[in-house]
Scaffold this active site. Structure first.
Site, PDB file in Angstrom:
ATOM      1  N   GLU A 277       0.857  -1.188   0.000  1.00 55.67           N
ATOM      2  CA  GLU A 277       0.000   0.000   0.000  1.00 55.67           C
ATOM      3  C   GLU A 277       0.891   1.235   0.000  1.00 55.67           C
ATOM      4  O   GLU A 277       1.575   1.525   0.981  1.00 55.67           O
ATOM      5  CB  GLU A 277      -0.899  -0.027   1.249  1.00 55.67           C
TER       6      GLU A 277
ATOM      7  N   THR B 168      -4.367   6.064   2.048  1.00 56.08           N
ATOM      8  CA  THR B 168      -4.710   7.446   2.398  1.00 56.08           C
ATOM      9  C   THR B 168      -5.429   8.146   1.247  1.00 56.08           C
ATOM     10  O   THR B 168      -5.145   9.291   0.908  1.00 56.08           O
ATOM     11  CB  THR B 168      -3.476   8.254   2.869  1.00 56.08           C
TER      12      THR B 168
ATOM     13  N   ARG C 244       0.213  10.207   1.214  1.00 54.85           N
ATOM     14  CA  ARG C 244       0.522  11.195   2.266  1.00 54.85           C
ATOM     15  C   ARG C 244       1.606  12.169   1.847  1.00 54.85           C
ATOM     16  O   ARG C 244       1.796  13.200   2.482  1.00 54.85           O
ATOM     17  CB  ARG C 244       0.963  10.469   3.542  1.00 54.85           C
TER      18      ARG C 244
ATOM     19  N   LYS D 187     -11.322  -1.928   6.875  1.00 52.03           N
ATOM     20  CA  LYS D 187     -10.086  -1.778   7.644  1.00 52.03           C
ATOM     21  C   LYS D 187     -10.485  -1.251   9.014  1.00 52.03           C
ATOM     22  O   LYS D 187     -11.317  -0.344   9.116  1.00 52.03           O
ATOM     23  CB  LYS D 187      -9.206  -0.776   6.914  1.00 52.03           C
TER      24      LYS D 187
HETATM   25  O1  LIG Z   1      -0.992   5.044   9.488  1.00 50.29           O
HETATM   26  C1  LIG Z   1      -0.969   4.025   9.997  1.00 50.29           C
HETATM   27  C2  LIG Z   1      -1.045   2.729   9.355  1.00 50.29           C
HETATM   28  O2  LIG Z   1      -2.339   2.253   9.429  1.00 50.29           O
HETATM   29  C3  LIG Z   1      -0.065   1.781   9.929  1.00 50.29           C
HETATM   30  O3  LIG Z   1      -0.015   1.907  11.308  1.00 50.29           O
HETATM   31  P1  LIG Z   1       1.349   1.636  12.089  1.00 50.29           P
HETATM   32  O4  LIG Z   1       2.303   2.693  11.634  1.00 50.29           O
HETATM   33  O5  LIG Z   1       0.996   1.746  13.536  1.00 50.29           O
HETATM   34  O6  LIG Z   1       1.796   0.265  11.697  1.00 50.29           O
HETATM   35  C1  LIG Z   2      -4.282   4.731   7.768  1.00 53.16           C
HETATM   36  C2  LIG Z   2      -4.897   4.408   6.518  1.00 53.16           C
HETATM   37  O1  LIG Z   2      -5.779   3.609   6.453  1.00 53.16           O
HETATM   38  C3  LIG Z   2      -4.482   5.055   5.317  1.00 53.16           C
HETATM   39  O2  LIG Z   2      -3.617   5.905   5.377  1.00 53.16           O
HETATM   40  O3  LIG Z   2      -5.043   4.739   4.263  1.00 53.16           O
END
Ligand SMILES: O=C[C@H](O)COP(=O)(O)O
Ligand SMILES: CC(=O)C(=O)O
Length: 209
Positions: free
Chosen positions: A40, A66, A44, A126
């Site tokens: 993924e 994101t 960002r 999710k």
């Molecule tokens: O932004 C967060 C993602 O969902 C991943 O989370 P993490 O950095 O705690 O593994």
């Molecule tokens: C955190 C998350 O689900 C995303 O950045 O897409």
């Protein structure tokens, strides 16, 4: 289009933030060398979209993370993403993704948001941020009234709890950033990324219910 559980079944989905789109091919190759072939790439940073475009034709399954707007859905579809992930639930983002034939996995944090997701016809979501929401206890609680729903927990997933998550029958994949930390990418330590990926894959071998 395939459901999220079909596209991501049993996967560890690394959540990647890239400052330089140029490293995407090496990063995807390092993850694949460690046994992780689903990635993924988030929007960002400005590099996210170019990164998706540069690796969309690779043998790994490349998704966009994101994704917050309809325009971004259209951009990632054009860039060749196979799936769309959002931190929260947005009906228009889901609808446009489905119209464009993309697997879509919105984030939810409450039963109300989950009901909204189900109303669009989705069966997989999710759970974000999973650790802050109670982790596996939250998934157990939601699986009572929503027995057919598949969850991909994200946020605070780590080698310490990944096996427990993936061992739950409602969890079809897990997501996290521990093997793609920004500093590892910044210093080009692809060997360490491959090592952490292989470690994660080994840890999870046999964990699926
Ligand atoms: O932004 C967060 C993602 O969902 C991943 O989370 P993490 O950095 O705690 O593994
Ligand atoms: C955190 C998350 O689900 C995303 O950045 O897409």
């Amino acid at each position: 289009m395939p459901s999220a559980r079909e596209t991501l079944s049993g996967s560890i989905v690394p959540v990647v933030v890239l400052d330089d789109a140029g490293v995407a091919p090496d990063l995807v190759a390092a993850l694949a060398a460690g046994g992780i072939d689903t990635v993924e790439l988030t929007l960002r940073t400005p590099a996210g979209l170019d990164a998706i475009r540069s690796v969309a034709g690779s043998s790994s399954v490349i998704g966009a993370g994101t994704v917050l707007t309809v325009r971004q859905v259209e951009e990632v579809a054009d860039a060749g993403a196979a799936f769309v992930v959002s931190p929260g639930f947005d009906d228009e983002v889901v609808q446009r993704s489905l119209e464009l034939g993309l697997t879509v996995l919105p984030g939810i944090a409450t039963p109300t948001e989950l009901q909204r997701a189900l109303k669009t016809g989705l069966r997989d979501v999710k759970l974000f941020p999973a650790d802050r929401l109670g982790g596996l206890d939250m998934i157990r609680a939601l699986s009572g009234p929503f027995p057919g729903v598949g969850f991909m927990p994200s946020g605070g997933v780590s080698p310490a709890n990944a096996r427990d998550y993936l061992g739950h029958p409602s969890v079809f994949a897990i997501s996290g950033s521990w093997m793609v930390q920004r500093d590892l990418i910044a210093r080009g330590d692809f060997d360490e990324i491959a090592r952490l990926s292989a470690e994660a894959v080994a840890l999870l071998a046999g964990a699926e219910a």
